[in-house]
Scaffold this motif. Structure first.
Motif, PDB file in Angstrom:
ATOM      1  N   VAL A 220      79.633  71.424  38.237  1.00 42.09           N
ATOM      2  CA  VAL A 220      80.496  72.157  39.162  1.00 42.09           C
ATOM      3  C   VAL A 220      80.046  73.611  39.243  1.00 42.09           C
ATOM      4  N   SER A 221      79.961  74.127  40.469  1.00 39.48           N
ATOM      5  CA  SER A 221      79.574  75.528  40.674  1.00 39.48           C
ATOM      6  C   SER A 221      80.307  76.089  41.891  1.00 39.48           C
ATOM      7  N   ASP A 222      80.623  77.389  41.836  1.00 40.97           N
ATOM      8  CA  ASP A 222      81.277  78.063  42.954  1.00 40.97           C
ATOM      9  C   ASP A 222      80.225  78.680  43.879  1.00 40.97           C
ATOM     10  N   PHE A 223      80.583  78.884  45.139  1.00 43.57           N
ATOM     11  CA  PHE A 223      79.661  79.537  46.064  1.00 43.57           C
ATOM     12  C   PHE A 223      80.447  80.379  47.061  1.00 43.57           C
ATOM     13  N   LYS A 224      79.800  81.441  47.508  1.00 40.47           N
ATOM     14  CA  LYS A 224      80.351  82.260  48.586  1.00 40.47           C
ATOM     15  C   LYS A 224      79.964  81.693  49.948  1.00 40.47           C
ATOM     16  N   GLU A 225      78.766  81.089  49.983  1.00 36.73           N
ATOM     17  CA  GLU A 225      78.283  80.502  51.244  1.00 36.73           C
ATOM     18  C   GLU A 225      77.324  79.368  50.930  1.00 36.73           C
ATOM     19  N   ALA A 226      77.480  78.267  51.645  1.00 33.35           N
ATOM     20  CA  ALA A 226      76.576  77.118  51.515  1.00 33.35           C
ATOM     21  C   ALA A 226      76.245  76.620  52.915  1.00 33.35           C
ATOM     22  N   VAL A 227      74.959  76.355  53.155  1.00 31.14           N
ATOM     23  CA  VAL A 227      74.505  75.931  54.485  1.00 31.14           C
ATOM     24  C   VAL A 227      74.021  74.484  54.412  1.00 31.14           C
ATOM     25  N   LEU A 228      74.584  73.628  55.284  1.00 30.21           N
ATOM     26  CA  LEU A 228      74.223  72.208  55.318  1.00 30.21           C
ATOM     27  C   LEU A 228      73.913  71.807  56.756  1.00 30.21           C
ATOM     28  N   PRO A 229      73.005  70.839  56.946  1.00 33.37           N
ATOM     29  CA  PRO A 229      72.817  70.305  58.307  1.00 33.37           C
ATOM     30  C   PRO A 229      74.133  69.708  58.800  1.00 33.37           C
ATOM     31  N   ALA A 230      74.438  69.922  60.064  1.00 33.20           N
ATOM     32  CA  ALA A 230      75.700  69.411  60.621  1.00 33.20           C
ATOM     33  C   ALA A 230      75.753  67.897  60.478  1.00 33.20           C
ATOM     34  N   VAL A 231      76.797  67.402  59.820  1.00 32.27           N
ATOM     35  CA  VAL A 231      76.932  65.964  59.579  1.00 32.27           C
ATOM     36  C   VAL A 231      77.283  65.227  60.870  1.00 32.27           C
ATOM     37  N   THR A 232      78.134  65.832  61.703  1.00 29.08           N
ATOM     38  CA  THR A 232      78.515  65.250  62.984  1.00 29.08           C
ATOM     39  C   THR A 232      79.043  66.356  63.876  1.00 29.08           C
ATOM     40  N   GLN A 233      79.241  66.066  65.141  1.00 22.87           N
ATOM     41  CA  GLN A 233      79.821  67.033  66.049  1.00 22.87           C
ATOM     42  C   GLN A 233      81.332  67.120  65.816  1.00 22.87           C
ATOM     43  N   VAL A 234      81.857  68.326  65.806  1.00 21.97           N
ATOM     44  CA  VAL A 234      83.286  68.512  65.551  1.00 21.97           C
ATOM     45  C   VAL A 234      84.126  67.793  66.596  1.00 21.97           C
ATOM     46  N   GLU A 235      83.699  67.836  67.868  1.00 20.58           N
ATOM     47  CA  GLU A 235      84.510  67.221  68.919  1.00 20.58           C
ATOM     48  C   GLU A 235      84.598  65.713  68.770  1.00 20.58           C
ATOM     49  N   ASP A 236      83.606  65.073  68.093  1.00 20.21           N
ATOM     50  CA  ASP A 236      83.668  63.634  67.894  1.00 20.21           C
ATOM     51  C   ASP A 236      84.761  63.240  66.905  1.00 20.21           C
ATOM     52  N   MET A 237      85.222  64.213  66.099  1.00 23.13           N
ATOM     53  CA  MET A 237      86.262  63.938  65.123  1.00 23.13           C
ATOM     54  C   MET A 237      87.651  64.090  65.699  1.00 23.13           C
ATOM     55  N   GLN A 238      87.749  64.620  66.909  1.00 22.02           N
ATOM     56  CA  GLN A 238      89.047  64.981  67.476  1.00 22.02           C
ATOM     57  C   GLN A 238      89.527  63.924  68.456  1.00 22.02           C
ATOM     58  N   VAL A 239      90.387  63.040  68.000  1.00 21.91           N
ATOM     59  CA  VAL A 239      90.948  62.013  68.865  1.00 21.91           C
ATOM     60  C   VAL A 239      92.414  61.837  68.512  1.00 21.91           C
ATOM     61  N   SER A 240      93.275  61.750  69.505  1.00 26.95           N
ATOM     62  CA  SER A 240      94.688  61.461  69.253  1.00 26.95           C
ATOM     63  C   SER A 240      95.091  60.221  70.022  1.00 26.95           C
ATOM     64  N   GLY A 241      96.038  59.440  69.464  1.00 30.08           N
ATOM     65  CA  GLY A 241      96.482  58.220  70.120  1.00 30.08           C
ATOM     66  C   GLY A 241      97.091  58.485  71.481  1.00 30.08           C
ATOM     67  N   GLU A 242      97.870  59.552  71.606  1.00 26.59           N
ATOM     68  CA  GLU A 242      98.530  59.856  72.875  1.00 26.59           C
ATOM     69  C   GLU A 242      97.497  60.156  73.951  1.00 26.59           C
ATOM     70  N   ALA A 243      96.457  60.911  73.596  1.00 32.40           N
ATOM     71  CA  ALA A 243      95.440  61.258  74.584  1.00 32.40           C
ATOM     72  C   ALA A 243      94.606  60.050  74.961  1.00 32.40           C
ATOM     73  N   THR A 244      94.382  59.125  74.010  1.00 27.39           N
ATOM     74  CA  THR A 244      93.529  57.967  74.263  1.00 27.39           C
ATOM     75  C   THR A 244      94.035  57.139  75.427  1.00 27.39           C
ATOM     76  N   GLU A 245      95.351  57.027  75.568  1.00 23.77           N
ATOM     77  CA  GLU A 245      95.931  56.227  76.647  1.00 23.77           C
ATOM     78  C   GLU A 245      95.505  56.731  78.018  1.00 23.77           C
ATOM     79  N   ASN A 246      95.182  58.015  78.132  1.00 24.11           N
ATOM     80  CA  ASN A 246      94.889  58.604  79.437  1.00 24.11           C
ATOM     81  C   ASN A 246      93.426  59.006  79.606  1.00 24.11           C
ATOM     82  N   LEU A 247      92.570  58.502  78.734  1.00 25.02           N
ATOM     83  CA  LEU A 247      91.146  58.773  78.885  1.00 25.02           C
ATOM     84  C   LEU A 247      90.557  57.909  79.993  1.00 25.02           C
ATOM     85  N   SER A 248      89.489  58.380  80.616  1.00 32.69           N
ATOM     86  CA  SER A 248      88.787  57.585  81.614  1.00 32.69           C
ATOM     87  C   SER A 248      87.968  56.511  80.913  1.00 32.69           C
TER      88      SER A 248
END
Length: 359
Positions: A220-248
């Motif tokens: 275990v170690s603490d850090f002030k800043e750590a840089v990692l390759p982006a695991v996924t796009q943030v927008e791909d994680m954002q889904v809600s059931g209410e919005a899904t009903e009205n998606l194209s």
């Protein structure tokens, strides 16, 4: 002669359809407006804008019922005036008599499909914005996507975000990197903040736990800043059931592919996707069921009886259709079957009833 009959039949049907749709819209809007006036203290301009954007959803769902009522009233009128008997005696078959109406119903079905995919998503998004931001005064609840407490899985990582502040800024992050073969935890990051920069995730003020194979313990170690390759796009994680009903359909296909790629279950989203196709068939099924009911009280032409039967058919069909969709979303039956089971049964029943009418 036949062209004049087609024009007469179609004009009568369209008149009944337009009147039925207007009456249903007025009834629905009146009841909902009374409820809104009691719950919200907003100006007339906001309410007008809200209902203008709500109207497409109402019309979309009321169109099949209006088509059913139009068919029932049309056939009731033709029976009561003995016009249907006269047309039969002149050698015209049932489907030839209402041929122009059937063509209109096909165009109505196609139009509803386009309308539901292209117009409704935008209108419903505006409606939700007005409802949550301007009427309920709760802008935090308006969102096409989820913003808080999001869990996400990729092939070799499990991600948790406390809150997405913007597409490039997240508060409260946990990253669990696992071995995809053994599913053993390899490393764990926990940070107060994450920012996205040039395809990399920059974690700030956190702690890292790294598994050491030699000691078989986590370092275990603490850090002030750590840089990692982006695991996924943030927008791909954002889904809600209410919005899904009205998606194209395009957005739903993208969401399904994303979930399949990372191994998430898609039953509910696939059911919603296929229901976009199956619901519009209601604009054909309900009127044809109404047509088949001309076998009931063929001589009297009782409009009240016809409307009552029509109301029962709408209720029965809607209960069965909604039930199979719910069962499909729960994963008990395949999504395609959940969406099309009741419409197919409807067409089978129509074929049996029409055959009875023709006899």
């Amino acid at each position: 002669m036949i062209k004049r009959i087609d024009t007469y039949i179609l004009t009568s049907f369209l008149t009944y359809f337009a009147v039925s749709l207007c009456v249903l819209l007025v009834l629905f809007l009146s009841v909902d407006l009374m409820s809104s006036l009691n719950r919200f203290e907003v100006g007339g301009t906001i309410l007008l804008s809200y209902y203008i954007n709500y109207l497409p959803w109402i019309a979309y769902h009321m169109a099949p019922i209006s088509a059913l009522l139009a068919m029932v009233f049309l056939m009731t009128r033709l029976v009561k005036s003995s016009e249907l008997t006269a047309l039969f005696a002149s050698g015209y078959g049932l489907f030839r008599i209402i041929g122009s109406v059937l063509v209109f119903l096909v165009f109505l079905t196609v139009g509803m499909f386009w309308f539901g995919d292209q117009v409704m998503p935008t209108a419903m998004d505006k409606r939700y914005y007005i409802y949550y931001v301007e009427m309920k005064k709760d802008p935090n609840r308006y969102s096409k996507t989820r913003q808080k407490n999001i869990w996400y899985k990729t092939e070799d990582a499990i991600i948790h975000f406390n809150e997405i502040l913007s597409p490039n800024n997240v508060a409260g992050v946990q990253l669990f990197f696992i071995d995809p073969e053994s599913w053993m935890l390899q490393s764990h990051y926990e940070a107060k903040n994450l920012t996205l920069k040039d395809g990399f995730w920059v974690l700030a003020d956190g702690q890292k736990s790294q598994y050491d194979k030699t000691s078989e313990k986590f370092q275990v170690s603490d850090f002030k800043e750590a840089v990692l390759p982006a695991v996924t796009q943030v927008e791909d994680m954002q889904v809600s059931g209410e919005a899904t009903e009205n998606l194209s359909l395009k957005d739903l296909r993208h969401l399904i592919r994303q979930n399949e790629r990372i191994g998430l279950q898609n039953h509910d989203i696939k059911v919603i996707y296929w229901s976009k196709f199956s619901f519009v068939l209601t604009a054909l099924i309900l009127p044809l069921l109404g047509l088949s009911m001309t076998s009931v009280d063929r001589r009297g032409g009782n409009a009240f009886l016809g409307a009552s039967i029509g109301g029962f058919m709408v209720l029965a069909y809607w209960i069965l259709y909604s039930s199979t969709l719910s069962i499909g979303k729960a994963g008990f039956i395949p999504p395609f079957a959940a969406a099309f089971m009741v419409p197919m049964l409807g067409f089978i029943l129509i074929a049996a009833l029409i055959q009875r009418v023709l006899k």
